[in-house]
Enzyme design. Structure first.
Site, PDB file in Angstrom:
ATOM      1  N   GLU A 157      44.581 -12.201 -22.381  1.00  0.00           N
ATOM      2  CA  GLU A 157      43.583 -11.171 -22.100  1.00  0.00           C
ATOM      3  C   GLU A 157      42.569 -10.936 -23.223  1.00  0.00           C
ATOM      4  O   GLU A 157      42.602  -9.904 -23.912  1.00  0.00           O
ATOM      5  CB  GLU A 157      44.279  -9.850 -21.733  1.00  0.00           C
ATOM      6  CG  GLU A 157      45.162  -9.972 -20.505  1.00  0.00           C
ATOM      7  CD  GLU A 157      45.703  -8.632 -20.008  1.00  0.00           C
ATOM      8  OE1 GLU A 157      45.598  -7.635 -20.736  1.00  0.00           O
ATOM      9  OE2 GLU A 157      46.221  -8.591 -18.882  1.00  0.00           O
TER      10      GLU A 157
ATOM     11  N   GLU B  42      49.635 -12.285 -14.127  1.00  0.00           N
ATOM     12  CA  GLU B  42      50.230 -10.936 -14.178  1.00  0.00           C
ATOM     13  C   GLU B  42      49.747 -10.114 -12.998  1.00  0.00           C
ATOM     14  O   GLU B  42      48.558 -10.117 -12.681  1.00  0.00           O
ATOM     15  CB  GLU B  42      49.825 -10.174 -15.455  1.00  0.00           C
ATOM     16  CG  GLU B  42      50.533 -10.597 -16.706  1.00  0.00           C
ATOM     17  CD  GLU B  42      50.117  -9.765 -17.931  1.00  0.00           C
ATOM     18  OE1 GLU B  42      49.763  -8.573 -17.790  1.00  0.00           O
ATOM     19  OE2 GLU B  42      50.161 -10.332 -19.028  1.00  0.00           O
TER      20      GLU B  42
HETATM   21  C1  FCB Z   1      48.413  -6.176 -19.313  1.00  0.00           C
HETATM   22  C2  FCB Z   1      49.140  -6.721 -20.508  1.00  0.00           C
HETATM   23  C3  FCB Z   1      50.629  -6.515 -20.487  1.00  0.00           C
HETATM   24  C4  FCB Z   1      50.993  -5.176 -19.911  1.00  0.00           C
HETATM   25  C5  FCB Z   1      50.308  -4.969 -18.590  1.00  0.00           C
HETATM   26  C6  FCB Z   1      50.670  -3.685 -17.899  1.00  0.00           C
HETATM   27  O1  FCB Z   1      47.101  -5.876 -19.658  1.00  0.00           O
HETATM   28  O2  FCB Z   1      48.908  -8.095 -20.645  1.00  0.00           O
HETATM   29  O3  FCB Z   1      51.119  -6.684 -21.786  1.00  0.00           O
HETATM   30  O4  FCB Z   1      50.691  -4.183 -20.819  1.00  0.00           O
HETATM   31  O5  FCB Z   1      48.922  -5.003 -18.776  1.00  0.00           O
END
Ligand code: FCB
Length: 441
Positions: free
Chosen positions: A167, A351
């Site tokens: 990210e 994610e």
């Molecule tokens: C993302 C992150 C992860 C976690 C989620 C909820 O931005 O990569 O580490 O904090 O959000």
């Protein structure tokens, strides 16, 4: 779950994700101090003054955690390697105990029939490098190349995939402009430099891994679906600019070798000299792109200096951390990232998941129907994209277990597995059992 594994293409992969600082316990095993330790030690930065000292104690309980991943039927496990655990000073002498840990972890993943997906950097910058300016210092390209060489020199022969930096938006903007994450800066010049150096370090890291003969290398970016807060042209403009530095800046750099003009209006005066010459490195070909997706935002204009906008609360149902639930945004990003940037390379949803204040009931079960629905609804959009022929090849739930949710501390629970932070006991939630059932072969 409303779906079965067989509803997806036969080569579609299901996984779950974690990150080192959020689960391992950074006060243990010879890791060096990180900027997250300093940030957390400063009053007011982290809810409850929580920190990552012990976290889920994954450093000592990793075998139990890998068993949980195997038993759920996941194909892939996305984990990260802590820079400060491997190189306590950021460069120089490695911590043998740290390298041994990741070595055993990767073997443990493979022994359980799971594919190891490594992320090199998920935010715990060694404090020694933060002291030298961290992401603001161009030398981070060299430092990160060294770290890549050391870690991947050890585990690169066995990982299934690798991505340099989790990210870029969060490492750059969230941490240097909004000050919400370590190092907690609020400075536009620091932000511009960090954003560019993140991509430079990404490119250097890819070069190093290619040099080691590694394959299946990617990048993991987060995206937020943006809509204007109202029908005014000013709100439209505000939303477009937010979309620019959040959703377009990094993929433009990675795939097109340029930064969006609307974002350069604010950032160009602060970019380091000669930034235009770094795109050959930044554009090093990658084999896949990861999309992290959670929510959407409503953005409208506010008075003040560039970017001159702010968030307006939305009306959709929200998770424990106040994020609106908007599954259509995930479909939209798969299509957009494919068409405008990544073109033919595979897309993974690296994610997706939600936080709720889950509790263990007297009978030892954890009921989390909202999470089951969230995963079902988002997977439905992923399936639609796959059915339409978009190259989406996998989906990872964030997260395997409840963990240190950065500035929000241990309150938000994102896990498929509940963690009791006093006893460190793991209790699979209903969503874990539902996924396990759906993923059965
Ligand atoms: C993302 C992150 C992860 C976690 C989620 C909820 O931005 O990569 O580490 O904090 O959000």
């Amino acid at each position: 779950m409303k779906f079965r594994r067989a509803d997806f293409p036969s080569d579609f992969l299901f996984g779950t994700a974690t990150s080192s600082y959020q689960i391992e316990g950074h006060a243990q095993g010879g890791a060096g101090p990180t900027h997250w330790d300093s940030f957390a030690a400063t009053p007011g930065n982290v809810v409850g003054a929580d920190n990552g000292d012990i976290a889920c104690d994954h450093l000592n309980r990793w075998e139990e955690d890998l068993d949980l991943i195997r038993d759920a039927g996941f194909d892939v496990y996305r984990f990260s390697t802590s820079w400060a655990r491997v190189l306590p000073e950021g460069t120089g002498t490695p911590n043998a105990e740290g390298l041994d840990f990741y070595d055993r972890l990767v073997d443990g993943i493979l022994e359980r029939g799971i594919k190891p997906a490594a992320t090199l950097y998920h935010w715990e910058l060694p404090q020694a490098l933060a002291d030298r300016g961290g992401w603001r210092n161009r030398d981070i390209g060299d430092w990160f190349a060294e770290f890549t060489e050391v870690v991947m020199g050890r585990i690169g022969d066995r990982v299934w995939s690798a991505a340099p930096i989790n990210e870029p938006f969060c490492v750059g903007w969230l941490s240097h402009f909004l000050g919400a994450h370590a190092p907690g800066m609020r400075d536009i010049r620091a932000t511009a430099r960090a954003m560019h150096h993140i991509l430079l370090a990404h490119g250097r890291s890819i070069e190093v891994m290619r040099g080691l003969g590694m394959q299946n290398l990617g990048a993991v970016c987060n995206f937020e679906y943006v809509i204007p807060a109202d029908a005014s042209p000013a709100a439209q403009k505000a939303a477009t600019l937010y979309d620019g530095y959040y959703n377009r800046f990094f993929v433009s750099g990675l795939f097109n070798g340029s930064y969006p003009a609307d974002v350069l209006v604010g950032l160009e005066p602060h970019l380091p000299k000669g930034w235009q010459d770094d795109f050959d490195t930044i554009r090093a070909p990658i084999d896949w792109i990861g999309i992290n997706y959670y929510t959407r935002k409503l953005i409208g204009p506010v008075d003040g200096p560039w970017p001159g906008h702010g968030e307006v609360p939305g009306t959709l149902p929200k998770t424990q951390v106040g994020w609106e639930i908007y599954p259509d945004g995930l479909y939209a990003f798969i299509k957009r990232v494919h068409e405008a940037y990544a073109r033919d390379i595979p897309i993974y949803i690296t994610e997706n998941g939600m936080a709720w204040d889950d509790k263990v009931a007297r009978d030892g079960t954890v009921s989390d129907p909202r999470r089951i629905a969230y995963i079902e609804d988002h997977l439905e959009r992923v399936k639609r994209a796959a059915d339409e022929g978009l190259p989406v090849k996998g989906y990872f739930v964030w997260s395997l277990m409840d963990n240190f949710e950065w500035a929000l501390g241990y309150g938000p629970r994102f896990g498929l597995v509940h963690v009791d932070y006093k006893t460190l006991k793991r209790t699979p939630k209903a969503s874990y059992h539902a996924l396990k059932d759906a993923l059965k072969r």
